[in-house]
Motif scaffolding. Structure first.
Motif, short mmCIF file in Angstrom:
data_model
loop_
_atom_site.label_atom_id
_atom_site.label_comp_id
_atom_site.label_asym_id
_atom_site.label_seq_id
_atom_site.Cartn_x
_atom_site.Cartn_y
_atom_site.Cartn_z
N THR A 36 14.14 25.88 -109.13
CA THR A 36 13.31 24.69 -109.05
C THR A 36 11.85 25.11 -108.93
OG1 THR A 36 13.37 24.61 -106.63
CG2 THR A 36 15.16 23.45 -107.81
N SER A 37 10.96 24.15 -109.08
CA SER A 37 9.54 24.45 -108.93
C SER A 37 9.25 24.99 -107.53
CB SER A 37 8.69 23.21 -109.18
OG SER A 37 8.77 22.83 -110.52
N ARG A 38 9.90 24.44 -106.56
CA ARG A 38 9.70 24.90 -105.17
C ARG A 38 10.15 26.35 -105.02
NH1 ARG A 38 11.11 21.41 -99.92
NH2 ARG A 38 9.77 22.59 -98.55
N GLU A 39 11.31 26.68 -105.58
CA GLU A 39 11.82 28.06 -105.49
C GLU A 39 10.91 29.03 -106.26
OE1 GLU A 39 16.61 27.27 -105.08
OE2 GLU A 39 15.69 27.14 -107.07
N ILE A 40 10.46 28.61 -107.44
CA ILE A 40 9.57 29.47 -108.22
C ILE A 40 8.27 29.68 -107.44
CG2 ILE A 40 8.24 29.70 -110.36
CD1 ILE A 40 10.42 27.92 -111.70
N GLY A 41 7.78 28.62 -106.82
CA GLY A 41 6.57 28.72 -106.01
C GLY A 41 6.72 29.71 -104.86
N GLN A 42 7.88 29.70 -104.22
CA GLN A 42 8.13 30.64 -103.13
C GLN A 42 8.18 32.07 -103.66
OE1 GLN A 42 11.71 29.00 -101.45
NE2 GLN A 42 10.58 27.71 -100.00
N HIS A 49 3.29 22.48 -106.86
CA HIS A 49 2.42 21.69 -107.75
C HIS A 49 1.76 22.60 -108.80
CE1 HIS A 49 2.97 18.18 -105.27
NE2 HIS A 49 2.65 18.90 -104.20
N THR A 50 1.41 23.79 -108.40
CA THR A 50 0.84 24.75 -109.35
C THR A 50 1.88 25.15 -110.39
OG1 THR A 50 -0.68 25.58 -107.67
CG2 THR A 50 -0.27 27.01 -109.56
N ILE A 51 3.10 25.37 -109.93
CA ILE A 51 4.20 25.72 -110.84
C ILE A 51 4.42 24.58 -111.83
CG2 ILE A 51 6.65 26.29 -111.02
CD1 ILE A 51 4.79 28.49 -109.75
N ASP A 52 4.44 23.35 -111.32
CA ASP A 52 4.60 22.19 -112.20
C ASP A 52 3.50 22.16 -113.26
OD1 ASP A 52 6.91 21.28 -110.96
OD2 ASP A 52 5.83 19.88 -109.65
N GLY A 53 2.29 22.52 -112.87
CA GLY A 53 1.18 22.55 -113.82
C GLY A 53 1.40 23.59 -114.92
N TYR A 54 1.85 24.77 -114.52
CA TYR A 54 2.14 25.81 -115.51
C TYR A 54 3.25 25.36 -116.46
CZ TYR A 54 -0.66 29.34 -113.08
OH TYR A 54 -1.68 30.06 -112.52
N LEU A 55 4.28 24.75 -115.91
CA LEU A 55 5.39 24.31 -116.75
C LEU A 55 4.97 23.16 -117.66
CD1 LEU A 55 8.31 24.58 -114.18
CD2 LEU A 55 7.94 26.00 -116.19
N ARG A 56 4.14 22.25 -117.16
CA ARG A 56 3.64 21.16 -118.00
C ARG A 56 2.80 21.70 -119.15
NH1 ARG A 56 3.05 18.24 -113.32
NH2 ARG A 56 0.90 18.92 -113.07
N ALA A 57 1.96 22.69 -118.86
CA ALA A 57 1.13 23.29 -119.91
C ALA A 57 2.00 23.95 -120.97
CB ALA A 57 0.17 24.30 -119.30
N ALA A 58 3.04 24.66 -120.52
CA ALA A 58 3.95 25.31 -121.47
C ALA A 58 4.69 24.27 -122.29
CB ALA A 58 4.94 26.20 -120.72
#
Length: 80
Positions: A36-42, A49-58
């Motif tokens: 999940t984004s939370r797990e990737i962030g950890q 939120h930063t992870i979500d931004g990277y994934l949205r950009a991709a």
């Protein structure tokens, strides 16, 4: 004529393989592992939120509608 111009401008756009950042690829790799984004962030010491931004950009660069579609497309293109 307008149609030909539109086709030319579309075909001259950079390909996703040329524009995905290393961090976007890394986030897609972790997402492909079911994180999940939370797990990737950890894992990456970033906020979800930063992870979500990277994934949205991709997703935008890959013209994907969902995160799963982006992972599938990146995998097919050999990016992850």
């Amino acid at each position: 004529m307008a149609l030909l111009g539109a086709v030319d401008s579309y075909s001259s756009r950079p390909r996703a393989t040329e524009v995905l950042t290393p961090r976007e690829k890394e986030c897609l790799r972790w997402a492909s592992a079911g994180k999940t984004s939370r797990e990737i962030g950890q894992i990456l010491a970033l906020s979800n939120h930063t992870i979500d931004g990277y994934l949205r950009a991709a997703m935008e660069k890959l013209d994907a509608v969902t995160r799963t579609q982006a992972v599938a497309m990146a995998s097919r293109l050999g990016l992850i």
